[in-house]
Design a protein around this motif. Structure first.
Motif, PDB file in Angstrom:
ATOM      1  N   ILE A 195      43.139  38.106  34.706  1.00 34.60           N
ATOM      2  CA  ILE A 195      43.305  39.135  33.675  1.00 34.60           C
ATOM      3  C   ILE A 195      42.267  38.980  32.572  1.00 34.60           C
ATOM      4  O   ILE A 195      41.722  39.971  32.071  1.00 34.60           O
ATOM      5  CB  ILE A 195      44.743  39.100  33.107  1.00 34.60           C
ATOM      6  CG1 ILE A 195      45.713  39.633  34.173  1.00 34.60           C
ATOM      7  CG2 ILE A 195      44.859  39.916  31.834  1.00 34.60           C
ATOM      8  CD1 ILE A 195      47.144  39.732  33.733  1.00 34.60           C
ATOM      9  N   PHE A 196      41.974  37.755  32.190  1.00 32.27           N
ATOM     10  CA  PHE A 196      40.909  37.546  31.197  1.00 32.27           C
ATOM     11  C   PHE A 196      39.572  38.079  31.709  1.00 32.27           C
ATOM     12  O   PHE A 196      38.843  38.776  30.995  1.00 32.27           O
ATOM     13  CB  PHE A 196      40.781  36.063  30.869  1.00 32.27           C
ATOM     14  CG  PHE A 196      41.704  35.590  29.779  1.00 32.27           C
ATOM     15  CD1 PHE A 196      42.452  36.488  29.034  1.00 32.27           C
ATOM     16  CD2 PHE A 196      41.819  34.238  29.490  1.00 32.27           C
ATOM     17  CE1 PHE A 196      43.288  36.060  28.036  1.00 32.27           C
ATOM     18  CE2 PHE A 196      42.661  33.795  28.495  1.00 32.27           C
ATOM     19  CZ  PHE A 196      43.408  34.716  27.767  1.00 32.27           C
ATOM     20  N   GLU A 197      39.253  37.724  32.957  1.00 28.56           N
ATOM     21  CA  GLU A 197      37.996  38.188  33.537  1.00 28.56           C
ATOM     22  C   GLU A 197      37.971  39.709  33.664  1.00 28.56           C
ATOM     23  O   GLU A 197      36.966  40.358  33.373  1.00 28.56           O
ATOM     24  CB  GLU A 197      37.790  37.540  34.917  1.00 28.56           C
ATOM     25  CG  GLU A 197      37.490  36.060  34.867  1.00 28.56           C
ATOM     26  CD  GLU A 197      36.121  35.788  34.261  1.00 28.56           C
ATOM     27  OE1 GLU A 197      35.115  36.232  34.819  1.00 28.56           O
ATOM     28  OE2 GLU A 197      36.071  35.129  33.192  1.00 28.56           O
ATOM     29  N   LEU A 198      39.091  40.268  34.104  1.00 31.28           N
ATOM     30  CA  LEU A 198      39.179  41.721  34.251  1.00 31.28           C
ATOM     31  C   LEU A 198      38.965  42.411  32.918  1.00 31.28           C
ATOM     32  O   LEU A 198      38.194  43.377  32.810  1.00 31.28           O
ATOM     33  CB  LEU A 198      40.547  42.109  34.825  1.00 31.28           C
ATOM     34  CG  LEU A 198      40.823  43.610  34.958  1.00 31.28           C
ATOM     35  CD1 LEU A 198      39.892  44.230  35.992  1.00 31.28           C
ATOM     36  CD2 LEU A 198      42.289  43.851  35.336  1.00 31.28           C
ATOM     37  N   GLU A 199      39.632  41.914  31.888  1.00 36.32           N
ATOM     38  CA  GLU A 199      39.494  42.528  30.568  1.00 36.32           C
ATOM     39  C   GLU A 199      38.053  42.459  30.068  1.00 36.32           C
ATOM     40  O   GLU A 199      37.497  43.455  29.589  1.00 36.32           O
ATOM     41  CB  GLU A 199      40.417  41.854  29.552  1.00 36.32           C
ATOM     42  CG  GLU A 199      40.335  42.522  28.186  1.00 36.32           C
ATOM     43  CD  GLU A 199      40.960  41.679  27.098  1.00 36.32           C
ATOM     44  OE1 GLU A 199      40.688  40.465  27.058  1.00 36.32           O
ATOM     45  OE2 GLU A 199      41.714  42.230  26.293  1.00 36.32           O
ATOM     46  N   ASN A 200      37.443  41.285  30.210  1.00 29.93           N
ATOM     47  CA  ASN A 200      36.078  41.114  29.709  1.00 29.93           C
ATOM     48  C   ASN A 200      35.081  42.011  30.437  1.00 29.93           C
ATOM     49  O   ASN A 200      34.238  42.664  29.814  1.00 29.93           O
ATOM     50  CB  ASN A 200      35.661  39.645  29.845  1.00 29.93           C
ATOM     51  CG  ASN A 200      36.408  38.744  28.879  1.00 29.93           C
ATOM     52  OD1 ASN A 200      36.877  39.197  27.838  1.00 29.93           O
ATOM     53  ND2 ASN A 200      36.537  37.476  29.215  1.00 29.93           N
ATOM     54  N   HIS A 201      35.181  42.052  31.768  1.00 26.72           N
ATOM     55  CA  HIS A 201      34.223  42.841  32.547  1.00 26.72           C
ATOM     56  C   HIS A 201      34.440  44.341  32.357  1.00 26.72           C
ATOM     57  O   HIS A 201      33.475  45.107  32.277  1.00 26.72           O
ATOM     58  CB  HIS A 201      34.316  42.469  34.026  1.00 26.72           C
ATOM     59  CG  HIS A 201      33.913  41.058  34.319  1.00 26.72           C
ATOM     60  ND1 HIS A 201      32.906  40.415  33.625  1.00 26.72           N
ATOM     61  CD2 HIS A 201      34.378  40.150  35.223  1.00 26.72           C
ATOM     62  CE1 HIS A 201      32.761  39.187  34.086  1.00 26.72           C
ATOM     63  NE2 HIS A 201      33.650  38.997  35.057  1.00 26.72           N
ATOM     64  N   LEU A 202      35.708  44.748  32.295  1.00 26.06           N
ATOM     65  CA  LEU A 202      35.989  46.166  32.052  1.00 26.06           C
ATOM     66  C   LEU A 202      35.519  46.588  30.671  1.00 26.06           C
ATOM     67  O   LEU A 202      34.980  47.683  30.492  1.00 26.06           O
ATOM     68  CB  LEU A 202      37.482  46.450  32.211  1.00 26.06           C
ATOM     69  CG  LEU A 202      38.004  46.594  33.636  1.00 26.06           C
ATOM     70  CD1 LEU A 202      39.527  46.708  33.623  1.00 26.06           C
ATOM     71  CD2 LEU A 202      37.393  47.796  34.332  1.00 26.06           C
TER      72      LEU A 202
END
Length: 389
Positions: A195-202
């Motif tokens: 979720i952290f990675e998803l949030e950052n990349h999005l």
């Protein structure tokens, strides 16, 4: 977003389905500005079509405002712990943007997606609050908002704050050690990282999508200004050159309109879906439930070793209540973990469909725009070449 798109993305069932198949389709339409000054707001016509027996009839039309959607979101958030509640569109506090045609249409579209995601969710679609939202009269909704306004004030934590708030509130002085850290389950660590990675990349993709929209608009405006200048220059010239420059100006203005339209499509079909998913996945309630479980367990521990030093008929019953509370917190945490494991699978499947559509629309729009620009300039080449050959 039309009805067919919502159905294909899992937002709702189509009313054109066979009558034996249950369906629940919702449309948010016809935004209208009401009131003046700080009291002004936008109302929406919410149309529900269904064959579900729990509803009043096959079609119901109600009027709702943004605060009604907030009411529905907050009710669901409080009642369905562990379920990813669809995010609401952001609320603009800037007056000149709040009532612009573009902002109103973006919000209408986002609210339509929001309520259809709820209507198509296996658990959320059964909610009594959803039924109330889709069927109650305006006066009823107004009373419900007023009643709940002082109760549901706590909002979901931002993703970046979720795990900062997991620390236990048990006193360091009493325990003589550091506060308990967050949940260390490997699956939880994997989910948190995802979720952290998803949030950052999005968020990064959405930032550049915004720049693309801005670039298209600026280029469109520049082409419009250039077109006007070319047409004025053409009016000063005679014969072929004058006609060629005039046509050059006209083509530039036409392309300017196309660029502005493409910028709008980018905003609606690419940037907004990315922004929507930045807000979508949150696991704050799992972190909160784990923290509460830890706090009650530590308090139980303190009671058991009699650190409070209180012995009376009144306080002897406290450990029993604490034990019950601790067991209930453990059950609630286990329920949230189970639901969240189911939700993340559903979320990933839906994200793949929505993101695939968003990037497909982006690529298709860019190809269409490039072809239009190339065709427009190519059609001018013979006329301009005739001026110097």
């Amino acid at each position: 977003m039309d009805q067919q798109q919502r159905s294909s993305s899992g937002y709702s069932h189509s009313p054109r389905s066979p009558s034996s198949q249950p369906y629940l389709s919702v449309s948010v339409t016809d935004p209208v500005k009401l009131g003046n000054g700080v009291q002004a707001y936008i109302s929406y016509r919410v149309i529900t079509k269904t064959n579900l027996p729990d509803y009043q009839g096959p079609e119901k039309i109600v009027i709702r405002r943004y605060s009604d959607f907030v009411w529905l979101h907050d009710r669901l958030f409080e009642k369905y712990k562990g379920v990813f509640i669809p995010p609401l569109p952001e609320k603009s506090a800037v007056e000149k943007f709040r009532f612009s045609a573009e902002f109103i249409e973006m919000r209408r579209q986002a609210l339509d997606v929001f309520v259809n995601r709820i209507a198509s969710h296996q658990e959320l679609q059964k909610s009594e609050d959803l039924k109330t939202f889709l069927q109650a009269e305006e006066e009823t909704m107004e009373r419900l908002r007023a009643h709940e306004s002082s109760y549901f004030k706590k909002k979901p934590a931002d993703l970046l704050q979720i795990f900062k708030d997991v620390q236990s509130r048990v006193s360091d002085v009493v325990l003589g050690k550091e506060k308990p850290v967050e949940e260390s389950n490997p699956d939880y660590e994997k989910l948190k990282h995802y979720i952290f990675e998803l949030e950052n990349h999005l968020a990064e993709a959405q930032k550049h999508a915004y720049r693309l929209v801005k670039r298209h608009r600026e280029l469109g405006q520049s082409l419009s200004d250039f077109g006007k200048a070319a047409k004025l220059l053409g009016a000063c010239e005679a014969d072929g050159l004058g006609k060629a420059l005039t046509e050059l100006g006209a083509k530039s203005e036409t392309l300017s309109i196309r660029l502005q339209k493409e910028a709008h499509q980018l905003l609606m079909n690419f940037e907004e879906p990315l922004k929507d998913y930045v807000r979508a996945a949150t696991i704050a309630e799992r972190a909160n439930a784990f923290r509460q479980q830890c706090e009650l367990a530590e308090t139980m521990k303190l009671k058991e070793i009699n650190l409070f030093g209180l012995i009376s008929n009144k306080t002897l019953n406290v450990p029993i209540q604490l034990k019950e509370d601790s067991e209930e917190a453990a059950r609630r945490f286990e329920s949230i973990v189970r639901l969240m494991n189911e939700e993340i699978v559903r979320f990933q499947d839906q994200k793949m469909i929505d993101m695939g559509r968003a990037f497909h629309e982006f690529a298709k729009g860019q190809a269409r725009l490039a072809n239009n620009i190339a065709d427009a300039w190519r059609s001018l080449l013979p006329k301009l070449e005739a001026c110097f050959t």
